[in-house]
Motif scaffolding. Sequence first.
Motif, PDB file in Angstrom:
ATOM      1  N   GLN A   1      74.936  38.416  39.258  1.00 10.39           N
ATOM      2  CA  GLN A   1      75.026  39.657  38.500  1.00 10.39           C
ATOM      3  C   GLN A   1      75.904  39.450  37.258  1.00 10.39           C
ATOM      4  O   GLN A   1      75.571  39.922  36.173  1.00 10.39           O
ATOM      5  CB  GLN A   1      75.596  40.786  39.379  1.00 10.39           C
ATOM      6  N   GLU A   2      77.034  38.733  37.457  1.00 11.06           N
ATOM      7  CA  GLU A   2      77.906  38.450  36.313  1.00 11.06           C
ATOM      8  C   GLU A   2      77.174  37.614  35.264  1.00 11.06           C
ATOM      9  O   GLU A   2      77.247  37.897  34.066  1.00 11.06           O
ATOM     10  CB  GLU A   2      79.172  37.715  36.785  1.00 11.06           C
TER      11      GLU A   2
ATOM     12  N   GLN B   1      72.594  39.315  29.476  1.00  8.73           N
ATOM     13  CA  GLN B   1      72.139  40.563  28.850  1.00  8.73           C
ATOM     14  C   GLN B   1      72.967  40.846  27.587  1.00  8.73           C
ATOM     15  O   GLN B   1      72.423  41.261  26.551  1.00  8.73           O
ATOM     16  CB  GLN B   1      72.277  41.739  29.838  1.00  8.73           C
TER      17      GLN B   1
ATOM     18  N   ASN C   1      73.966  37.414  34.903  1.00 11.15           N
ATOM     19  CA  ASN C   1      72.938  38.282  34.342  1.00 11.15           C
ATOM     20  C   ASN C   1      73.545  39.205  33.280  1.00 11.15           C
ATOM     21  O   ASN C   1      72.962  39.393  32.203  1.00 11.15           O
ATOM     22  CB  ASN C   1      72.269  39.079  35.461  1.00 11.15           C
ATOM     23  N   ASP C   2      74.737  39.796  33.603  1.00 13.63           N
ATOM     24  CA  ASP C   2      75.398  40.675  32.632  1.00 13.63           C
ATOM     25  C   ASP C   2      75.753  39.909  31.362  1.00 13.63           C
ATOM     26  O   ASP C   2      75.585  40.416  30.238  1.00 13.63           O
ATOM     27  CB  ASP C   2      76.663  41.297  33.243  1.00 13.63           C
ATOM     28  N   GLN C   3      76.248  38.692  31.538  1.00 11.63           N
ATOM     29  CA  GLN C   3      76.605  37.879  30.368  1.00 11.63           C
ATOM     30  C   GLN C   3      75.358  37.583  29.527  1.00 11.63           C
ATOM     31  O   GLN C   3      75.390  37.664  28.300  1.00 11.63           O
ATOM     32  CB  GLN C   3      77.265  36.559  30.801  1.00 11.63           C
TER      33      GLN C   3
END
Length: 186
Positions: A141-142, A148, A144-146
């Motif tokens: 998730q981290e 994004q 993915n957030d980065q």
Amino acid sequence: MDQVRAELMQERSVRQDLECDKISLERQTKDLKSRLSTMEGQQKPSANVSQLESKLQDIQDRLQAEERDKAALLSTNRKLERKLKELNIQLEDERHQVNDQKDQLNLRVKALKRQVDEAEEEIERLEGLRKKAVREMEEQQEVNDQLQARLKAVEKESRRKPIPHTHDDDLSSDGEFGGSYDPSSI
């Protein structure tokens, strides 16, 4: 069971009393016979002789009645002893059955404890896998957030600068595309 023992003890007590009475009556009979023979030796017919003979007959009748009672008590005693023996055998059988059931229950309890231990170990293993999966998911998730955020930054950057149309011979010597593309932004 206690009632049978109490009856046996009572019969033994009655039997002992009857034995004592029998011995006493036999002594009295012997004494009366001795007195009778003494009187017969004196040959004095008297009223005492007929009284003694009557007493002697009563004593002999009582002795016979007590002997019949004793025989009946002995028979009852034998029956009660057989019954007690049967009850002891039955009690021993039931004791063996209870012990067998206890052993079977102990084995069942051990098997269930083993199953519980195995289930707890499996739960711990699955909990470890779940925690690992949650950690990996959070890490993804981290990432993915980065990604994004970088993607938005690249999109924002690309909107601000128009991309000029380039030809294939515009490649730089290090093999990178010219223009605004930055491979480190990914």
